[in-house]
Design a protein around this motif. Structure first.
Motif, PDB file in Angstrom:
ATOM      1  N   SER A 163       6.886   5.903  -2.837  1.00 45.49           N
ATOM      2  CA  SER A 163       6.642   6.397  -4.213  1.00 45.49           C
ATOM      3  C   SER A 163       5.097   7.118  -4.388  1.00 45.49           C
ATOM      4  O   SER A 163       4.882   7.430  -5.335  1.00 45.49           O
ATOM      5  N   GLY A 164       4.601   7.053  -3.026  1.00 47.87           N
ATOM      6  CA  GLY A 164       3.295   7.715  -3.083  1.00 47.87           C
ATOM      7  C   GLY A 164       1.978   6.637  -3.223  1.00 47.87           C
ATOM      8  O   GLY A 164       0.793   7.175  -3.515  1.00 47.87           O
ATOM      9  N   ILE A 165       2.238   5.327  -3.167  1.00 48.24           N
ATOM     10  CA  ILE A 165       1.397   4.602  -3.417  1.00 48.24           C
ATOM     11  C   ILE A 165       0.817   3.729  -2.120  1.00 48.24           C
ATOM     12  O   ILE A 165       1.466   4.097  -1.040  1.00 48.24           O
ATOM     13  N   HIS A 166      -0.326   3.181  -2.319  1.00 53.96           N
ATOM     14  CA  HIS A 166      -0.991   2.677  -0.704  1.00 53.96           C
ATOM     15  C   HIS A 166      -0.121   1.296  -0.612  1.00 53.96           C
ATOM     16  O   HIS A 166       0.517   0.626  -1.382  1.00 53.96           O
ATOM     17  N   SER A 167       0.115   1.111   0.659  1.00 55.78           N
ATOM     18  CA  SER A 167       0.831  -0.045   1.250  1.00 55.78           C
ATOM     19  C   SER A 167       0.117  -0.355   2.565  1.00 55.78           C
ATOM     20  O   SER A 167      -0.586   0.031   3.113  1.00 55.78           O
ATOM     21  N   SER A 168       0.473  -1.777   2.978  1.00 55.56           N
ATOM     22  CA  SER A 168      -0.408  -2.550   4.068  1.00 55.56           C
ATOM     23  C   SER A 168       0.704  -3.372   4.650  1.00 55.56           C
ATOM     24  O   SER A 168       1.614  -3.901   4.026  1.00 55.56           O
ATOM     25  N   PRO A 169       0.672  -3.523   5.996  1.00 49.24           N
ATOM     26  CA  PRO A 169       1.436  -4.468   6.691  1.00 49.24           C
ATOM     27  C   PRO A 169       1.462  -5.935   6.117  1.00 49.24           C
ATOM     28  O   PRO A 169       2.270  -6.764   6.422  1.00 49.24           O
ATOM     29  N   GLN A 170       0.265  -6.047   5.587  1.00 46.18           N
ATOM     30  CA  GLN A 170       0.113  -7.435   5.252  1.00 46.18           C
ATOM     31  C   GLN A 170       0.597  -7.659   3.809  1.00 46.18           C
ATOM     32  O   GLN A 170       0.636  -8.838   3.002  1.00 46.18           O
ATOM     33  N   ASP A 171       1.132  -6.652   3.147  1.00 45.29           N
ATOM     34  CA  ASP A 171       1.699  -6.798   1.633  1.00 45.29           C
ATOM     35  C   ASP A 171       2.690  -7.908   1.465  1.00 45.29           C
ATOM     36  O   ASP A 171       2.708  -8.696   0.518  1.00 45.29           O
ATOM     37  N   ARG A 172       3.610  -8.128   2.443  1.00 48.37           N
ATOM     38  CA  ARG A 172       4.475  -9.260   2.525  1.00 48.37           C
ATOM     39  C   ARG A 172       3.862 -10.526   2.284  1.00 48.37           C
ATOM     40  O   ARG A 172       4.125 -11.430   1.226  1.00 48.37           O
ATOM     41  N   ALA A 173       2.780 -11.015   2.820  1.00 44.68           N
ATOM     42  CA  ALA A 173       2.144 -12.243   2.760  1.00 44.68           C
ATOM     43  C   ALA A 173       1.137 -12.394   1.497  1.00 44.68           C
ATOM     44  O   ALA A 173       1.261 -13.284   0.661  1.00 44.68           O
ATOM     45  N   HIS A 174       0.653 -11.239   1.452  1.00 42.64           N
ATOM     46  CA  HIS A 174      -0.012 -11.046   0.231  1.00 42.64           C
ATOM     47  C   HIS A 174       0.647 -11.150  -1.203  1.00 42.64           C
ATOM     48  O   HIS A 174       0.187 -11.664  -2.185  1.00 42.64           O
ATOM     49  N   PHE A 175       1.875 -10.547  -1.067  1.00 43.69           N
ATOM     50  CA  PHE A 175       2.534 -10.709  -2.356  1.00 43.69           C
ATOM     51  C   PHE A 175       3.121 -12.099  -2.773  1.00 43.69           C
ATOM     52  O   PHE A 175       2.890 -12.556  -3.757  1.00 43.69           O
ATOM     53  N   THR A 176       3.251 -12.993  -1.927  1.00 45.06           N
ATOM     54  CA  THR A 176       3.674 -14.451  -2.086  1.00 45.06           C
ATOM     55  C   THR A 176       2.399 -14.811  -2.441  1.00 45.06           C
ATOM     56  O   THR A 176       2.770 -15.740  -3.629  1.00 45.06           O
ATOM     57  N   LEU A 177       1.368 -14.834  -1.852  1.00 44.86           N
ATOM     58  CA  LEU A 177       0.096 -15.418  -2.673  1.00 44.86           C
ATOM     59  C   LEU A 177      -0.287 -15.062  -4.025  1.00 44.86           C
ATOM     60  O   LEU A 177      -0.623 -15.777  -4.956  1.00 44.86           O
ATOM     61  N   LEU A 178       0.002 -13.591  -4.339  1.00 50.86           N
ATOM     62  CA  LEU A 178      -0.191 -13.121  -5.856  1.00 50.86           C
ATOM     63  C   LEU A 178       0.729 -13.947  -6.688  1.00 50.86           C
ATOM     64  O   LEU A 178       0.321 -14.155  -7.701  1.00 50.86           O
ATOM     65  N   LEU A 179       1.814 -13.771  -6.354  1.00 53.30           N
ATOM     66  CA  LEU A 179       3.022 -14.612  -7.127  1.00 53.30           C
ATOM     67  C   LEU A 179       2.609 -15.647  -7.639  1.00 53.30           C
ATOM     68  O   LEU A 179       2.793 -16.570  -8.652  1.00 53.30           O
ATOM     69  N   LYS A 180       2.217 -16.567  -6.292  1.00 55.81           N
ATOM     70  CA  LYS A 180       1.736 -17.978  -6.884  1.00 55.81           C
ATOM     71  C   LYS A 180       0.614 -18.124  -7.517  1.00 55.81           C
ATOM     72  O   LYS A 180       0.385 -19.195  -8.331  1.00 55.81           O
TER      73      LYS A 180
END
Length: 375
Positions: free
Chosen positions: A145-162
């Motif tokens: 969609s044209g946004i920035h992404s990172s290989p660490q997003d998966r782990a970071h998303f879990t932490l963000l939701l917590k």
């Protein structure tokens, strides 16, 4: 992987249940959510508000890592929260994000960023008399969609939701919003390759439910036409083409409880032009994507009109339109396909159905089909 029972066995199971439990079953029947995304409210639809469990306001913005609302958005949100006074059972949540909205990867990348996101989101929910937050990051580890992404997003998303869950619970406790009245947390999630950036098993305990975006399976970026919100696989679908039941299987296999899965329905169609004519245009190559069509326009100008013939795919449980003269193809949901989705939800003990978007069904015809199917 959990196997889903074939749809043809579903009606037998429901009939047996009705015979065994009779009218008394209504007292213990499970509740199925009807969740609608909405950018505003049309007073013409007041008569059907009781059929909706949760309205999700779309969208709050992410600015400098914080979840915010501008003045115009706050006024539109107020149209929704004002509905709770005459309809106290209605829940109104706020969604942050949407297609092409960036900033998530950056905000989630540090503990301080995650806390700023979480605290600002919780405060926004409380300030605007909302009942929960929906996170629509499209998508972790993806940049289509044209946004920035990172290989660490998966782990970071879990932490963000917590972090968000903790902030919502902390603020809710201070306001006496606990137990069944707690602030809810959901996410909008796609299937197939678009979910590999989410650790589903890790985030499931944090979330009240998942809004499965089981629509837009075919679009301007896919090579062929097809059912953009089909329930099952068409006989013509290629390989592991995306469908609603395949999405559900994917999430169940990852450990998400069935009751936390709310599948999606579309109150709009997608039109393709210059389509190859085989199979009345279904799963054929096309010249260009023509655009989106809201349900009222489909009814007024397309279904059975101006050369558009409606066809029904019994395998996919989905309709489509084909215009042989202009070689245009339209895929969409209608009352029949939504009824099939409702039956699927009940047969597999899922959480309910959500839809995009409230304003696209001003007569509530599709909402009514959803409600009748689930209740």
């Amino acid at each position: 992987m959990r196997q889903l029972r074939p749809l043809r066995h579903m009606f037998t199971a429901l009939l047996v249940a009705a015979v065994l439990f009779g009218a008394g079953a209504q007292a213990t029947a499970p509740h199925y959510r009807i969740v609608g995304y909405a950018s505003r409210w049309n007073p013409v639809q007041d008569k059907d508000i009781g059929k909706i469990d949760t309205l999700i306001f779309a969208f709050a913005q992410l600015k400098d890592g914080r979840v915010v609302l501008d003045h115009a958005s706050a006024e539109r949100l107020h149209q929704l929260t004002a509905l709770k006074a005459p309809h106290p059972s209605l829940q109104v949540d706020i969604s942050v994000g949407g297609w092409s909205v960036g900033g998530f990867s950056e905000a989630a990348s540090t503990a301080a960023g995650r806390q700023a996101f979480a605290d600002s989101a919780a405060q926004l929910v409380a300030t605007h008399d909302a009942d929960g937050l929906d996170v629509d990051w499209e998508y972790p580890e993806h940049h289509e969609s044209g946004i920035h992404s990172s290989p660490q997003d998966r782990a970071h998303f879990t932490l963000l939701l917590k972090a968000i869950r903790a902030s919502l619970d902390r603020l809710g406790a201070a306001q006496g919003r606990t137990g069944t009245k707690h602030y809810t947390l959901s996410i909008a999630a796609a299937d197939g390759p678009f979910v590999n950036g989410i650790d589903l098993a890790a985030v499931a305990p944090t979330l009240d439910w998942f809004n499965l975006m089981t629509y837009d399976f075919v679009n301007a970026m896919t090579p062929t036409t097809g059912h953009h919100t089909g329930l099952h696989a068409s006989a013509l679908i290629a390989g592991d083409g995306r469908t609603t039941d395949r999405a559900v299987e994917q999430f169940l296999a990852a450990g998400v409880p069935a009751r936390k899965l709310v599948i999606g329905a579309a109150f709009y169609g997608r039109e393709f032009a210059g389509v190859q004519p085989a199979h009345h245009g279904l799963y054929q190559r096309y010249d260009h994507f023509q655009g989106m069509l809201p349900w009222p326009k489909l009814k007024a100008d397309y279904i059975g009109k101006h050369g558009y013939v409606r066809y029904w795919d019994g395998a996919a449980q989905a309709p489509w339109l084909w215009n042989a003269k202009t070689r245009r193809f339209i895929t969409y949901d209608d009352p029949q396909s939504i009824a099939a989705k409702a039956a699927f939800v009940k047969a597999h003990h899922l959480g309910g159905i959500m839809y995009w978007e409230q304003s696209l069904d001003p007569s509530d015809e599709l909402l009514d089909a959803m409600w009748r199917g689930l209740h």
